[in-house]
Design an enzyme around this catalytic site. Sequence first.
Site, short mmCIF file in Angstrom:
data_model
loop_
_atom_site.label_atom_id
_atom_site.label_comp_id
_atom_site.label_asym_id
_atom_site.label_seq_id
_atom_site.Cartn_x
_atom_site.Cartn_y
_atom_site.Cartn_z
N LYS A 189 -7.17 -4.42 -3.18
CA LYS A 189 -8.08 -4.94 -2.53
C LYS A 189 -8.93 -3.77 -1.97
O LYS A 189 -8.55 -2.33 -1.89
CB LYS A 189 -7.24 -5.39 -1.11
CG LYS A 189 -6.25 -4.45 -0.43
CD LYS A 189 -5.36 -5.09 0.51
CE LYS A 189 -4.29 -4.08 1.17
NZ LYS A 189 -4.83 -3.24 2.31
N ASP B 209 0.87 -1.11 0.04
CA ASP B 209 0.05 -0.07 -0.06
C ASP B 209 0.65 1.26 0.08
O ASP B 209 0.58 2.03 0.66
CB ASP B 209 -0.77 0.06 1.20
CG ASP B 209 -1.91 -1.26 1.08
OD1 ASP B 209 -1.86 -2.21 0.53
OD2 ASP B 209 -2.99 -1.25 1.97
N CYS C 98 -1.31 -2.42 7.66
CA CYS C 98 -1.18 -3.24 6.49
C CYS C 98 -0.04 -3.94 6.37
O CYS C 98 0.05 -5.06 6.10
CB CYS C 98 -1.59 -2.34 5.43
SG CYS C 98 -3.44 -1.78 5.21
#
Length: 216
Positions: A117, A17, A163
Site C-alpha cells: 500500500k 507494516d 497503521c
Amino acid sequence: MASCHIVKGKTASFDVDPQRGFTPLCPDELPVAGGDEIAPELNQQAQFARLRLVSKDCHPAAAPWVANSPAEILQPVAGDYPNLDVKWPPHCVIGTEGNRLIPGLPDEDDYDLVIEKGSDPLMHPYGACFHDLVEDKSTGAIEWLRREGIETVIVGGLATDYCVKTTALQLLRAGFRVVLNRAACRCVAAETSVQALDELRAAGVEIIASSCELAD
Ligand code: VGL
C-alpha cells in the site's frame, strides 16, 4: 493467564507494516523505539493462526506528503488531496532498506498474502485494508479473509497509534473478531498509543498483553 481462546482454523495473523523503516535500523526514516524487537511475538501469535498475512508501506521517494524538514512533520498537507492528511519523513521507499521486513520474520514468499500500500504519491493510507483514506479502494485483505472463512484476526505490527490502530478498526467494521497483541506492537508516541488503545477497546477490539494469553 491463557484467557483468549482462538479457533486456529478460522484465525489469521496479521503483521502490519513490520518494516525496517519504522525501526532504529533506519534512523532517518520513522524510527519507532523497539520496532525491531517485535518479530518473536509476531511469530508466536502466528502459531495460533491458519493463515498469516503481512502489509507493507511501499512509498515513492517524492510525494506531496513528504516532509522536507523536521519542522514540517505532522503539519497538514496543503492543497486539495482527499487521501493525504499530514506530512511524514520519507519512509519505506520501494527498493530501499527501509522497505524490507524486520529481521526475524519469514521471507515475504512464505506469507499467505502480502499487501502493498501507499505507492500512489497522492495516497498515504494507514490501514492495510484500503488504499485510500476515504476507504473506497480495497486492498483485497478483507475479501481474501472472508473467502478463506476467517472469523478472528490477531493483529500486531508498527505502529500501534497509526497503521495498527486503523487496520484493527477496519477489520472490526468488516465484521471480524479482532485481537490486538500489545507485545507485538510498538508506538510512535506514548500519548497517542494510550488514546489508540482506549479507542480500540471501546470499539470492541480484544487487547492482550502478549501471546501468552492466547489459547486453543
Ligand atoms: C505509520 C505514520 C506514518 C505506521 C505509517 O505504519 O504506523 N505511521 N506512516
